[in-house]
Design a protein around this motif. Sequence first.
Motif, PDB file in Angstrom:
ATOM      1  N   ARG A 137       5.088 -44.322 -48.010  1.00 45.41           N
ATOM      2  CA  ARG A 137       6.269 -43.830 -48.739  1.00 45.41           C
ATOM      3  C   ARG A 137       6.309 -44.396 -50.155  1.00 45.41           C
ATOM      4  O   ARG A 137       6.023 -45.569 -50.394  1.00 45.41           O
ATOM      5  CB  ARG A 137       7.525 -44.249 -47.970  1.00 45.41           C
ATOM      6  CG  ARG A 137       8.828 -44.079 -48.719  1.00 45.41           C
ATOM      7  CD  ARG A 137       9.971 -44.627 -47.891  1.00 45.41           C
ATOM      8  NE  ARG A 137      11.153 -44.905 -48.696  1.00 45.41           N
ATOM      9  CZ  ARG A 137      12.356 -44.395 -48.491  1.00 45.41           C
ATOM     10  NH1 ARG A 137      12.555 -43.587 -47.462  1.00 45.41           N
ATOM     11  NH2 ARG A 137      13.367 -44.708 -49.269  1.00 45.41           N
ATOM     12  N   ASP A 138       6.679 -43.537 -51.100  1.00 49.17           N
ATOM     13  CA  ASP A 138       6.930 -43.947 -52.474  1.00 49.17           C
ATOM     14  C   ASP A 138       8.445 -44.014 -52.641  1.00 49.17           C
ATOM     15  O   ASP A 138       9.126 -42.985 -52.659  1.00 49.17           O
ATOM     16  CB  ASP A 138       6.311 -42.934 -53.442  1.00 49.17           C
ATOM     17  CG  ASP A 138       6.451 -43.349 -54.901  1.00 49.17           C
ATOM     18  OD1 ASP A 138       7.591 -43.593 -55.335  1.00 49.17           O
ATOM     19  OD2 ASP A 138       5.424 -43.395 -55.601  1.00 49.17           O
ATOM     20  N   ASP A 139       8.986 -45.222 -52.781  1.00 44.55           N
ATOM     21  CA  ASP A 139      10.435 -45.389 -52.799  1.00 44.55           C
ATOM     22  C   ASP A 139      11.087 -44.672 -53.981  1.00 44.55           C
ATOM     23  O   ASP A 139      12.194 -44.130 -53.845  1.00 44.55           O
ATOM     24  CB  ASP A 139      10.792 -46.877 -52.826  1.00 44.55           C
ATOM     25  CG  ASP A 139      10.466 -47.575 -51.523  1.00 44.55           C
ATOM     26  OD1 ASP A 139      10.354 -46.875 -50.486  1.00 44.55           O
ATOM     27  OD2 ASP A 139      10.315 -48.810 -51.525  1.00 44.55           O
ATOM     28  N   ALA A 140      10.435 -44.680 -55.130  1.00 44.50           N
ATOM     29  CA  ALA A 140      11.011 -44.035 -56.306  1.00 44.50           C
ATOM     30  C   ALA A 140      11.102 -42.522 -56.105  1.00 44.50           C
ATOM     31  O   ALA A 140      12.124 -41.895 -56.439  1.00 44.50           O
ATOM     32  CB  ALA A 140      10.190 -44.363 -57.544  1.00 44.50           C
ATOM     33  N   LEU A 141      10.045 -41.915 -55.560  1.00 43.48           N
ATOM     34  CA  LEU A 141      10.072 -40.480 -55.306  1.00 43.48           C
ATOM     35  C   LEU A 141      11.107 -40.145 -54.241  1.00 43.48           C
ATOM     36  O   LEU A 141      11.834 -39.155 -54.353  1.00 43.48           O
ATOM     37  CB  LEU A 141       8.689 -39.992 -54.869  1.00 43.48           C
ATOM     38  CG  LEU A 141       7.602 -39.969 -55.950  1.00 43.48           C
ATOM     39  CD1 LEU A 141       6.254 -39.649 -55.328  1.00 43.48           C
ATOM     40  CD2 LEU A 141       7.938 -38.944 -57.028  1.00 43.48           C
ATOM     41  N   ALA A 142      11.168 -40.965 -53.198  1.00 41.97           N
ATOM     42  CA  ALA A 142      12.131 -40.730 -52.125  1.00 41.97           C
ATOM     43  C   ALA A 142      13.566 -40.803 -52.644  1.00 41.97           C
ATOM     44  O   ALA A 142      14.438 -40.026 -52.241  1.00 41.97           O
ATOM     45  CB  ALA A 142      11.920 -41.733 -50.997  1.00 41.97           C
ATOM     46  N   ALA A 143      13.819 -41.730 -53.568  1.00 45.31           N
ATOM     47  CA  ALA A 143      15.164 -41.891 -54.109  1.00 45.31           C
ATOM     48  C   ALA A 143      15.583 -40.702 -54.957  1.00 45.31           C
ATOM     49  O   ALA A 143      16.782 -40.467 -55.157  1.00 45.31           O
ATOM     50  CB  ALA A 143      15.232 -43.163 -54.939  1.00 45.31           C
ATOM     51  N   ALA A 144      14.598 -39.953 -55.451  1.00 47.04           N
ATOM     52  CA  ALA A 144      14.909 -38.809 -56.310  1.00 47.04           C
ATOM     53  C   ALA A 144      15.209 -37.538 -55.523  1.00 47.04           C
ATOM     54  O   ALA A 144      15.558 -36.509 -56.112  1.00 47.04           O
ATOM     55  CB  ALA A 144      13.744 -38.556 -57.265  1.00 47.04           C
ATOM     56  N   LEU A 145      15.094 -37.599 -54.213  1.00 48.04           N
ATOM     57  CA  LEU A 145      15.367 -36.423 -53.385  1.00 48.04           C
ATOM     58  C   LEU A 145      16.845 -36.055 -53.432  1.00 48.04           C
ATOM     59  O   LEU A 145      17.703 -36.929 -53.632  1.00 48.04           O
ATOM     60  CB  LEU A 145      14.977 -36.700 -51.932  1.00 48.04           C
ATOM     61  CG  LEU A 145      13.496 -36.697 -51.578  1.00 48.04           C
ATOM     62  CD1 LEU A 145      13.288 -37.346 -50.211  1.00 48.04           C
ATOM     63  CD2 LEU A 145      12.937 -35.273 -51.591  1.00 48.04           C
ATOM     64  N   PRO A 146      17.166 -34.783 -53.198  1.00 52.20           N
ATOM     65  CA  PRO A 146      18.578 -34.422 -53.056  1.00 52.20           C
ATOM     66  C   PRO A 146      19.209 -35.206 -51.905  1.00 52.20           C
ATOM     67  O   PRO A 146      18.563 -35.495 -50.893  1.00 52.20           O
ATOM     68  CB  PRO A 146      18.522 -32.929 -52.730  1.00 52.20           C
ATOM     69  CG  PRO A 146      17.213 -32.466 -53.273  1.00 52.20           C
ATOM     70  CD  PRO A 146      16.274 -33.618 -53.123  1.00 52.20           C
ATOM     71  N   GLU A 147      20.466 -35.537 -52.052  1.00 47.89           N
ATOM     72  CA  GLU A 147      21.153 -36.387 -51.086  1.00 47.89           C
ATOM     73  C   GLU A 147      21.093 -35.823 -49.671  1.00 47.89           C
ATOM     74  O   GLU A 147      20.854 -36.567 -48.700  1.00 47.89           O
ATOM     75  CB  GLU A 147      22.620 -36.557 -51.503  1.00 47.89           C
ATOM     76  CG  GLU A 147      23.445 -37.423 -50.558  1.00 47.89           C
ATOM     77  CD  GLU A 147      23.028 -38.885 -50.582  1.00 47.89           C
ATOM     78  OE1 GLU A 147      23.412 -39.608 -49.642  1.00 47.89           O
ATOM     79  OE2 GLU A 147      22.334 -39.290 -51.535  1.00 47.89           O
ATOM     80  N   GLY A 148      21.287 -34.524 -49.532  1.00 54.49           N
ATOM     81  CA  GLY A 148      21.301 -33.939 -48.197  1.00 54.49           C
ATOM     82  C   GLY A 148      19.989 -34.098 -47.463  1.00 54.49           C
ATOM     83  O   GLY A 148      19.973 -34.418 -46.265  1.00 54.49           O
ATOM     84  N   ILE A 149      18.880 -33.880 -48.146  1.00 55.64           N
ATOM     85  CA  ILE A 149      17.566 -34.017 -47.513  1.00 55.64           C
ATOM     86  C   ILE A 149      17.261 -35.480 -47.236  1.00 55.64           C
ATOM     87  O   ILE A 149      16.731 -35.830 -46.174  1.00 55.64           O
ATOM     88  CB  ILE A 149      16.482 -33.378 -48.412  1.00 55.64           C
ATOM     89  CG1 ILE A 149      16.657 -31.854 -48.427  1.00 55.64           C
ATOM     90  CG2 ILE A 149      15.081 -33.758 -47.925  1.00 55.64           C
ATOM     91  CD1 ILE A 149      15.682 -31.121 -49.317  1.00 55.64           C
ATOM     92  N   ARG A 150      17.622 -36.345 -48.176  1.00 49.92           N
ATOM     93  CA  ARG A 150      17.372 -37.771 -47.957  1.00 49.92           C
ATOM     94  C   ARG A 150      18.143 -38.271 -46.743  1.00 49.92           C
ATOM     95  O   ARG A 150      17.610 -39.029 -45.919  1.00 49.92           O
ATOM     96  CB  ARG A 150      17.751 -38.559 -49.212  1.00 49.92           C
ATOM     97  CG  ARG A 150      17.333 -40.033 -49.139  1.00 49.92           C
ATOM     98  CD  ARG A 150      17.427 -40.718 -50.490  1.00 49.92           C
ATOM     99  NE  ARG A 150      18.802 -40.827 -50.955  1.00 49.92           N
ATOM    100  CZ  ARG A 150      19.315 -40.133 -51.960  1.00 49.92           C
ATOM    101  NH1 ARG A 150      18.557 -39.263 -52.617  1.00 49.92           N
ATOM    102  NH2 ARG A 150      20.574 -40.292 -52.328  1.00 49.92           N
ATOM    103  N   GLN A 151      19.391 -37.840 -46.586  1.00 53.82           N
ATOM    104  CA  GLN A 151      20.185 -38.273 -45.446  1.00 53.82           C
ATOM    105  C   GLN A 151      19.663 -37.678 -44.140  1.00 53.82           C
ATOM    106  O   GLN A 151      19.669 -38.346 -43.104  1.00 53.82           O
ATOM    107  CB  GLN A 151      21.653 -37.871 -45.656  1.00 53.82           C
ATOM    108  CG  GLN A 151      22.363 -38.637 -46.756  1.00 53.82           C
ATOM    109  CD  GLN A 151      22.458 -40.127 -46.454  1.00 53.82           C
ATOM    110  OE1 GLN A 151      22.629 -40.533 -45.313  1.00 53.82           O
ATOM    111  NE2 GLN A 151      22.354 -40.943 -47.500  1.00 53.82           N
ATOM    112  N   ALA A 152      19.212 -36.430 -44.182  1.00 54.01           N
ATOM    113  CA  ALA A 152      18.677 -35.791 -42.969  1.00 54.01           C
ATOM    114  C   ALA A 152      17.367 -36.432 -42.530  1.00 54.01           C
ATOM    115  O   ALA A 152      17.046 -36.454 -41.340  1.00 54.01           O
ATOM    116  CB  ALA A 152      18.480 -34.304 -43.217  1.00 54.01           C
ATOM    117  N   GLY A 153      16.603 -36.943 -43.492  1.00 53.12           N
ATOM    118  CA  GLY A 153      15.345 -37.599 -43.171  1.00 53.12           C
ATOM    119  C   GLY A 153      14.231 -36.653 -42.751  1.00 53.12           C
ATOM    120  O   GLY A 153      13.226 -37.074 -42.187  1.00 53.12           O
ATOM    121  N   LYS A 154      14.412 -35.360 -43.044  1.00 57.07           N
ATOM    122  CA  LYS A 154      13.378 -34.392 -42.675  1.00 57.07           C
ATOM    123  C   LYS A 154      13.320 -33.257 -43.677  1.00 57.07           C
ATOM    124  O   LYS A 154      14.291 -32.996 -44.414  1.00 57.07           O
ATOM    125  CB  LYS A 154      13.624 -33.838 -41.275  1.00 57.07           C
ATOM    126  CG  LYS A 154      14.869 -32.979 -41.151  1.00 57.07           C
ATOM    127  CD  LYS A 154      15.043 -32.460 -39.721  1.00 57.07           C
ATOM    128  CE  LYS A 154      16.305 -31.601 -39.587  1.00 57.07           C
ATOM    129  NZ  LYS A 154      16.490 -31.129 -38.190  1.00 57.07           N
TER     130      LYS A 154
END
Length: 304
Positions: free
Chosen positions: A48-65
Amino acid sequence: MRRTAAVALSLFALVACGTSPEGNAPGGESPGAGDLPDTAAIVAAVTRDDALAAALPEGIRQAGKLRVGSNVQNPPNNFYAADGKTPVGSEVDLVKAVGAKLGLAVEHQDMAFGSLITGLQAGRIDVTMAAMNDTAERQEAIDFVDYFTSGITIMVQKGNPEGVTGPDDLCGKSVAVNLGSSQETFAKEHRCLSGDAIQVTATDSDTQNQNQLRTGRVAAILNDLPTAVYVAKTAGDGEFFEVVDLEPINGGPYGIGVAKGNPELTEALRGALQALIEDGTYTRILDAWDVAQGAVEQATVNGG
């Protein structure tokens, strides 16, 4: 050119069941794990790249998929393993690796190809990945993160007895294509310096086209790059056909589709894909599926 569902299913029946052009399927089996490249370790090694992951839209980041819409019947890009329910293929591996880079699980949804864009626009899926060409017309509806270059390629008999090295070597010869395809258009419109036009045989059957090539009734088949490579590798355990080594003709990109107005997801996907290109994961996946001829050097947005 995205193949029709009927043609793609015909191809799947041929290569997945081990069917020869004569239609003799040994046991009528789908490919087992031993028949597919072992790419699990390649995908599992992605971090995982934490910086790229943090840039995801909130809904997708929270869903985790990441919900991926695909038309799962297009080997080697995406098709089902022997169990009939596990998606496999070069695109499946690539999107799993992209998901891993973003810290997301990947969930495939098998959909009719014609419903992918509307499903994306309606929010039923997050992205599409289904050997979909990035075109100017489609860009009016969705955005694309381009991950592969496909185009027309030439498949010949094993050993290339006609000595075909490019389109001009097909002039005056019979060539099989799929009816209504971009390959048919190219073959009919290709201007031969010799004045002898390509003799086009168009059918709606991959099996029929391959029968004609095996028996010498045509000198070659024109098809999409990844499909031709996969058929050459699998038909007759790789003893029937080979693909001429040349750049894809009239090449264009396949793209991961993203809904308009979602730049955060588009950029996160582009960044994840670029990271996989730079660390070699991307190349290892394409090499495993023997489709490295279509590799891109940069992940781009709306490059079609």
